[in-house]
Each structure stands twice: as structure tokens, then as C-alpha cells.
Design an enzyme around this catalytic site. Structure first.
Site, PDB file in Angstrom:
ATOM      1  NE  ARG A   1       0.842  10.968  10.230  1.00 12.75           N
ATOM      2  CZ  ARG A   1       0.435   9.909   9.543  1.00 12.75           C
ATOM      3  NH1 ARG A   1      -0.753   9.392   9.780  1.00 12.75           N
ATOM      4  NH2 ARG A   1       1.210   9.363   8.624  1.00 12.75           N
TER       5      ARG A   1
ATOM      6  CB  CYS B   1      -2.992   6.520  11.336  1.00 10.30           C
ATOM      7  SG  CYS B   1      -3.456   5.006  10.496  1.00 10.30           S
TER       8      CYS B   1
ATOM      9  CE  LYS C   1      -1.524   1.694   3.941  1.00 12.72           C
ATOM     10  NZ  LYS C   1      -1.393   3.079   4.404  1.00 12.72           N
ATOM     11  CG  ASN C   2       2.363   2.782   3.486  1.00 13.43           C
ATOM     12  OD1 ASN C   2       1.221   3.176   3.250  1.00 13.43           O
ATOM     13  ND2 ASN C   2       2.784   2.518   4.721  1.00 13.43           N
TER      14      ASN C   2
ATOM     15  CG  ASP D   1       3.790   1.576   9.375  1.00  9.68           C
ATOM     16  OD1 ASP D   1       3.595   2.445  10.242  1.00  9.68           O
ATOM     17  OD2 ASP D   1       3.908   1.841   8.162  1.00  9.68           O
TER      18      ASP D   1
ATOM     19  CD  GLN E   1      12.546  17.952   8.150  1.00 12.24           C
ATOM     20  OE1 GLN E   1      13.551  17.806   7.469  1.00 12.24           O
ATOM     21  NE2 GLN E   1      12.447  18.903   9.064  1.00 12.24           N
TER      22      GLN E   1
ATOM     23  NE  ARG F   1      -6.723   4.785   6.190  1.00 11.75           N
ATOM     24  CZ  ARG F   1      -5.780   5.092   7.069  1.00 11.75           C
ATOM     25  NH1 ARG F   1      -6.054   5.101   8.345  1.00 11.75           N
ATOM     26  NH2 ARG F   1      -4.573   5.387   6.677  1.00 11.75           N
TER      27      ARG F   1
HETATM   28  C1  EPZ Z   1       4.745   6.917   6.333  1.00  9.56           C
HETATM   29  O1  EPZ Z   1       4.111   8.032   6.957  1.00  9.56           O
HETATM   30  C2  EPZ Z   1       3.720   5.802   6.334  1.00  9.56           C
HETATM   31  N1  EPZ Z   1       2.549   6.251   5.594  1.00  9.56           N
HETATM   32  C3  EPZ Z   1       3.349   5.426   7.765  1.00  9.56           C
HETATM   33  O2  EPZ Z   1       2.538   4.273   7.689  1.00  9.56           O
HETATM   34  C4  EPZ Z   1       4.613   5.072   8.551  1.00  9.56           C
HETATM   35  O3  EPZ Z   1       4.274   4.877   9.905  1.00  9.56           O
HETATM   36  C5  EPZ Z   1       5.647   6.181   8.439  1.00  9.56           C
HETATM   37  O4  EPZ Z   1       5.906   6.493   7.046  1.00  9.56           O
HETATM   38  C6  EPZ Z   1       6.983   5.819   9.081  1.00  9.56           C
HETATM   39  O5  EPZ Z   1       7.488   4.645   8.507  1.00  9.56           O
HETATM   40  C7  EPZ Z   1       2.538   6.183   4.278  1.00  9.56           C
HETATM   41  O6  EPZ Z   1       3.474   5.745   3.638  1.00  9.56           O
HETATM   42  C8  EPZ Z   1       1.303   6.646   3.603  1.00  9.56           C
HETATM   43  P1  EPZ Z   1       7.265  10.114   8.092  1.00  9.56           P
HETATM   44  P2  EPZ Z   1       4.773   9.486   6.839  1.00  9.56           P
HETATM   45  O7  EPZ Z   1       7.218  11.367   7.318  1.00  9.56           O
HETATM   46  O8  EPZ Z   1       5.422   9.623   5.535  1.00  9.56           O
HETATM   47  C9  EPZ Z   1       8.171  13.248  11.631  1.00  9.56           C
HETATM   48  C10 EPZ Z   1       0.642   2.937   7.970  1.00  9.56           C
HETATM   49  O9  EPZ Z   1       0.318   2.361   9.036  1.00  9.56           O
HETATM   50  N2  EPZ Z   1       8.056  14.251  10.564  1.00  9.56           N
HETATM   51  O10 EPZ Z   1       8.372   9.154   7.841  1.00  9.56           O
HETATM   52  O11 EPZ Z   1       3.748  10.460   7.252  1.00  9.56           O
HETATM   53  C11 EPZ Z   1       6.813  12.655  11.971  1.00  9.56           C
HETATM   54  O12 EPZ Z   1       6.105  13.445  12.891  1.00  9.56           O
HETATM   55  C12 EPZ Z   1       1.141   4.358   8.022  1.00  9.56           C
HETATM   56  O13 EPZ Z   1       0.604   2.409   6.850  1.00  9.56           O
HETATM   57  C13 EPZ Z   1       8.324  15.563  10.838  1.00  9.56           C
HETATM   58  O14 EPZ Z   1       8.679  15.920  11.966  1.00  9.56           O
HETATM   59  O15 EPZ Z   1       5.877   9.346   7.987  1.00  9.56           O
HETATM   60  C14 EPZ Z   1       7.196  11.302  12.529  1.00  9.56           C
HETATM   61  O16 EPZ Z   1       7.566  11.439  13.857  1.00  9.56           O
HETATM   62  C15 EPZ Z   1       0.871   5.008   9.337  1.00  9.56           C
HETATM   63  N3  EPZ Z   1       8.196  16.485   9.823  1.00  9.56           N
HETATM   64  C16 EPZ Z   1       8.421  10.925  11.701  1.00  9.56           C
HETATM   65  O17 EPZ Z   1       8.929  12.158  11.163  1.00  9.56           O
HETATM   66  C17 EPZ Z   1       7.816  16.120   8.583  1.00  9.56           C
HETATM   67  O18 EPZ Z   1       7.733  17.002   7.702  1.00  9.56           O
HETATM   68  C18 EPZ Z   1       8.147   9.945  10.555  1.00  9.56           C
HETATM   69  O19 EPZ Z   1       7.247  10.511   9.629  1.00  9.56           O
HETATM   70  C19 EPZ Z   1       7.534  14.776   8.305  1.00  9.56           C
HETATM   71  C20 EPZ Z   1       7.648  13.843   9.322  1.00  9.56           C
END
Ligand code: EPZ
Length: 454
Positions: free
Chosen positions: A152, A147, A52-53, A336, A156, A428
Site C-alpha cells: 500500500r 488491512c 468510520k472512514n 469496500d 502520492q 475495527r
Molecule cells: C481508503 O484507503 C480507505 N481507508 C479504504 O477502506 C478504501 O478501500 C480506500 O480508501 C479506497 O476507497 C480509509 O479511509 C482509512 P487510497 P486509502 O489511497 O486511503 C493506490 C476499509 O475497508 N495508492 O485511495 O489507503 C493504492 O495502492 C478500508 O474501510 C498509491 O498508489 O486508499 C490503491 O491501489 C480498506 N499511492 C489506490 O491507490 C498512494 O500514495 C487507492 O488507495 C496512495 C494510494
């Protein structure tokens, strides 16, 4: 007052009658829910679907490719359906070849026709920013949903897109971006290897002028799959899967046929389910090299795992032991997957601890697990599991996608009947999960099936 409000305060699963007939007469019971009769060993084969991701960024990347693309192994889950709806509303022309394959082109896509309300339903809609900036030089999307793990942030994403020449503003719940002079290559180091920011950077840079280098980039298999897809369309992206990704912008991409890689989280979830109930599972269509950080704790907990070129088998017949897990960006143990290990730690000998290092608030499922008899203590970014708990079926809800998968596993491991509400979260991300579990011997059905056939 909500039904869940009424139940608050009851712990340790002492409400078995609520999963029974009286409960079903309540009008709330007409909302979709799953009935799980737990305590069965599971055995059999499951075929894993596409990731999915990875599918989400690849679908948004279609906006960069005006020619026809055929995609295979698209997981039939609601997040993907919502994304297809967004693309089709925005002018994409699509033909369904099978439940998991489409032929699609975005020649006539119009950024002004994007249905903004739908974009608030999933996190992946933030990828519209990079994709539309890359194609049209402007983008608008709703504040992305998905989620709820607390705040969130997207800082970045914005840093990266601004470095490439975009201006971004947040107005009335919308994110508006523009790059009237076009995007140009840049060198940028992310503060954290954010998956979403890395995706947006790749999407925006693929058709920009010049070369972009993203360091401290996310290394997840979904990033590699996105880069492989774009390269199959003629893009020049190297280093995906390492911390430094280099993108040489090109003006045009061509069509292709692409098969999305198998979903490591779907695979890990079923492995956890069978490790919890005991039994033997054979998985088809997996990438064992993606699963290292998931297989290692399962082995420590007592599972025997064999990997071949074609499949992967897990068997657990002896004691289920506890362990300690700490989430980290890939190739570390995936955030995840931590909820799915929680019910196993509850019933394990010795219990254990989960450190959550990626998200600030990803233990919402713990309350639900406690209703079933789990003994869990939350303290900041970790949760302690005393182990040796006897889980008992009761009425619980899915708090989010993976938290829902955790409750499904808890229900399978529990004694008695569990009624699991809010399964829309599970839908989802897990295609045909009830049918896949039934095929390996689980007693799982929707409320409608129950009132009809049983
Ligand atoms: C992706 O979310 C996945 N979603 C999430 O999976 C997964 O938990 C996550 O990556 C981490 O592996 C999708 O791919 C659609 P991140 P994403 O940006 O991209 C912080 C599932 O269950 N951060 O890597 O939103 C953030 O707060 C879902 O399938 C910032 O601070 O995750 C978090 O603590 C849930 N600023 C960390 O980085 C930013 O601009 C990781 O976020 C972006 C992120």
C-alpha cells in the site's frame, strides 16, 4: 502448525463438526469467534452509525484545532478507539459524553508524545503527517498498518506534502516529516484519486500560507465530511466532492460541534446481508445520495428498494440473480463493498464476476468462501462466480475488515453452523454488529455467549 494450516486443502465446507462441541474443547477455540447459525430470513430495523472512514481523518484534524470540539456519531469501533488513544497519549484532553460522542481539545498536544507503536495498527495514522505538519511543522509516525491488500504505497501522499514544502524520510520503520520554514500553498495533480493522499493534502494545506489546489482529488463522501468539519471550524475549503479541491490556508481554526455523516459501507453491508438471506430491512440514519452505486446492483439482483427522507427499506422475496461488478473510486462501485457481494454472487442464479480495479490483492476472502462451498475462480484482477452454490457452515476466518463482513454474510446465508475466527478485523469497522444482526432475527453470538447462555 496452525489450525487453519491443518484445514487447508479442505474445500466445499465438509467439516461441519469443527463448528460443534469437539471443536470448542480445542484451546484455539477460546480465541474470540462468532457462531452463526445460518439459513434464517432477516427482518427488522437497523440504525446506521457514523462513517468510520470520515471519523478517522476528522479525529486527526483535531490536531489543527486548538479550541474545544464536540463530535457526535463517532462509531464505537476499535480503529476509532485506537485513534483516540493516540490523540490522548499525545496530550489531547477528552471527555466522553456518550458511547458515540466526545468533547475534546488538543491545546496541549505534543508531537513527541505520539505512541508510535499504536500508529502501526491502522492505516488512518498516515493522517498524522498532514495534521502534525500543519500544526507543528514536523511529524513522526510508524509505517501505517490496516488491512493487508499487498503493498500500500504512500508516494502520492509524499508528492503532495513535498509540493507544500515538507521534507519526508523513511527511517527504521518510521516516517519523519518536517517543514522548518512552514508549509506553503501549491498546485498538484494526483496520479490516482487516492483517498488518503487527498486527506493528507487537505490537512496540511488548511493552515498553510497561500492557496492549494489538488486536482484529480478523491471525491468520496468521507472527503466531503472532512472538509465540512474543517469549514465548520473556520477553514476555507471548496470543491470537496469534485475532482478539484481548493484550500485557502488560514492561520487559526476555532472549535465547533459536528455530527459525522452516516456510514455508507455499514449500510451497504446490512443491505447485502438481507438481500442474501431474503427478508425485509429498514435502515435509519442513511444518506441515500451516497448509496447509488450500491443500490443499483442490489436492485439488479432482485431486491426491491424504497428510499424516503427518513429511511431506506430493502425487501427481497423472489429469486436472487447474479450480476457483474467493477470497483472504481467514488462515485463508482466502492471497493469496500465488493467482498460483501461475493457470497450473494455464490448463491445467486447465474453467478457473475467482480472486477477489482482499486486494490491489487483484495480477494483473500475467496479461499474462505470456497471452504463453505463457493465456486470461485480468480484470474488477475477479477473473480468469476459460477452461482447456484449451496453454502454450508464450517470454520472460517475473517481475512480483513470487509472480507470478514463477507464471511459473516456467507454464514447468515449458509445452511448449518459457521464458526468465524479473527473477528477483531470486523470489530475495527462495524459497531455492535452482532447485536444489530440479532435484532433483525439472525442467530449470531460470540463463543463466550454460546458456552454461557445456551
Ligand atoms: C481508503 O484507503 C480507505 N481507508 C479504504 O477502506 C478504501 O478501500 C480506500 O480508501 C479506497 O476507497 C480509509 O479511509 C482509512 P487510497 P486509502 O489511497 O486511503 C493506490 C476499509 O475497508 N495508492 O485511495 O489507503 C493504492 O495502492 C478500508 O474501510 C498509491 O498508489 O486508499 C490503491 O491501489 C480498506 N499511492 C489506490 O491507490 C498512494 O500514495 C487507492 O488507495 C496512495 C494510494
Amino acid at each position: 502448525m496452525t489450525v487453519f494450516g491443518i484445514l487447508t486443502g479442505y474445500k466445499n465446507g465438509h467439516l461441519p463438526s469443527l463448528a460443534g462441541a469437539d471443536w470448542e474443547r480445542n484451546s484455539f477455540a477460546m480465541t474470540p469467534h462468532l457462531i452463526i447459525r445460518g439459513g434464517r430470513k432477516l427482518s427488522g430495523d437497523i440504525r446506521i452509525g457514523g462513517m468510520k472512514n470520515a471519523a478517522l481523518p476528522i479525529l486527526f484534524a483535531l490536531l489543527l484545532v486548538q479550541d474545544e470540539v464536540t463530535l457526535e456519531e463517532l462509531p464505537p469501533v476499535t480503529d476509532i478507539e485506537t485513534t483516540l488513544q493516540i490523540l490522548c497519549n499525545a496530550g489531547a484532553e477528552m471527555e466522553r459524553l456518550s458511547p458515540t460522542a466526545i468533547r475534546i481539545h488538543t491545546k496541549n498536544a505534543d508531537p513527541d508524545a505520539v505512541p508510535l507503536r499504536l500508529t502501526t495498527e491502522l492505516r488512518g495514522s498516515s493522517y498524522l503527517l498532514g495534521a502534525e505538519l500543519g500544526r507543528f511543522g514536523r511529524a513522526v509516525t510508524g509505517i501505517p498498518g490496516g488491512c493487508n491488500f499487498g503493498i500500500r504505497p504512500l508516494d502520492q501522499h509524499f508528492r503532495l506534502l513535498r509540493a507544500l514544502g515538507a521534507a519526508i524520510e523513511e527511517e527504521n520503520g518510521l516516517l519523519c516529516a518536517s517543514a522548518p520554514k512552514g508549509l506553503h500553498g501549491a498546485q498538484i495533480r494526483l496520479d490516482f484519486p487516492s483517498v488518503g493522499a487527498t486527506v493528507n493534502g487537505i490537512l496540511a494545506a488548511t493552515r498553510a500560507t497561500g492557496t492549494t489546489v489538488i486536482s484529480n482529488a478523491a471525491r468520496e463522501p468521507h472527503i466531503v465530511d472532512l472538509a465540512n468539519f474543517l469549514n465548520a471550524c473556520g477553514a476555507e475549503i471548496s470543491g470537496a466532492g469534485t475532482s478539484t479541491i481548493r484550500i485557502c490556508g488560514i492561520p487559526r481554526l476555532h472549535g465547533t460541534r459536528y455530527r459525522i455523516a452516516p456510514d455508507m459501507i455499514e449500510a451497504g453491508t446490512y443491505l447485502c446481508a438481507v438481500c442474501g438471506t431474503g427478508g425485509k430491512l429498514r435502515l435509519e440514519n442513511v444518506c441515500p445520495e451516497h448509496l447509488g452505486a450500491i443500490l443499483s446492483p442490489l436492485r439488479k439482483m432482485g431486491a426491491e428498494i424504497n428510499v424516503s427522507d427518513q429511511d431506506l427499506t430493502l425487501e427481497r422475496t423472489g429469486t436472487l440473480y447474479g450480476t457483474v461488478l467493477e470497483t472504481a473510486p467514488y462515485p463508482g462501485f466502492p471497493t469496500d463493498m465488493q467482498p460483501q457481494f461475493a457470497p450473494l454472487l455464490c448463491i445467486s442464479r447465474g453467478g457473475g464476476r467482480i472486477y477489482e480495479r482499486v486494490w491489487k490483492n483484495r480477494f483473500q476472502y475467496a479461499d474462505e468462501l470456497c471452504r463453505m462451498g463457493g465456486n470461485i475462480r480468480l484470474a488477475g484482477d477479477f473473480a468469476d462466480f459460477s452461482g447456484g452454490d449451496r453454502l454450508t457452515g464450517t470454520t472460517v476466518r475473517a481475512t480483513d475488515l470487509r472480507g470478514g463482513a463477507a464471511m459473516l454474510i456467507a454464514g447468515l446465508c449458509a445452511k448449518g453452523t459457521t464458526a468465524l475466527y479473527d473477528i477483531r478485523h470486523i470489530e475495527r469497522g462495524y459497531p455492535d454488529f452482532a447485536a444489530k444482526l440479532t435484532a433483525i432475527g439472525a442467530d449470531v453470538c460470540t463463543a463466550a455467549e454460546k458456552s454461557g447462555a445456551r
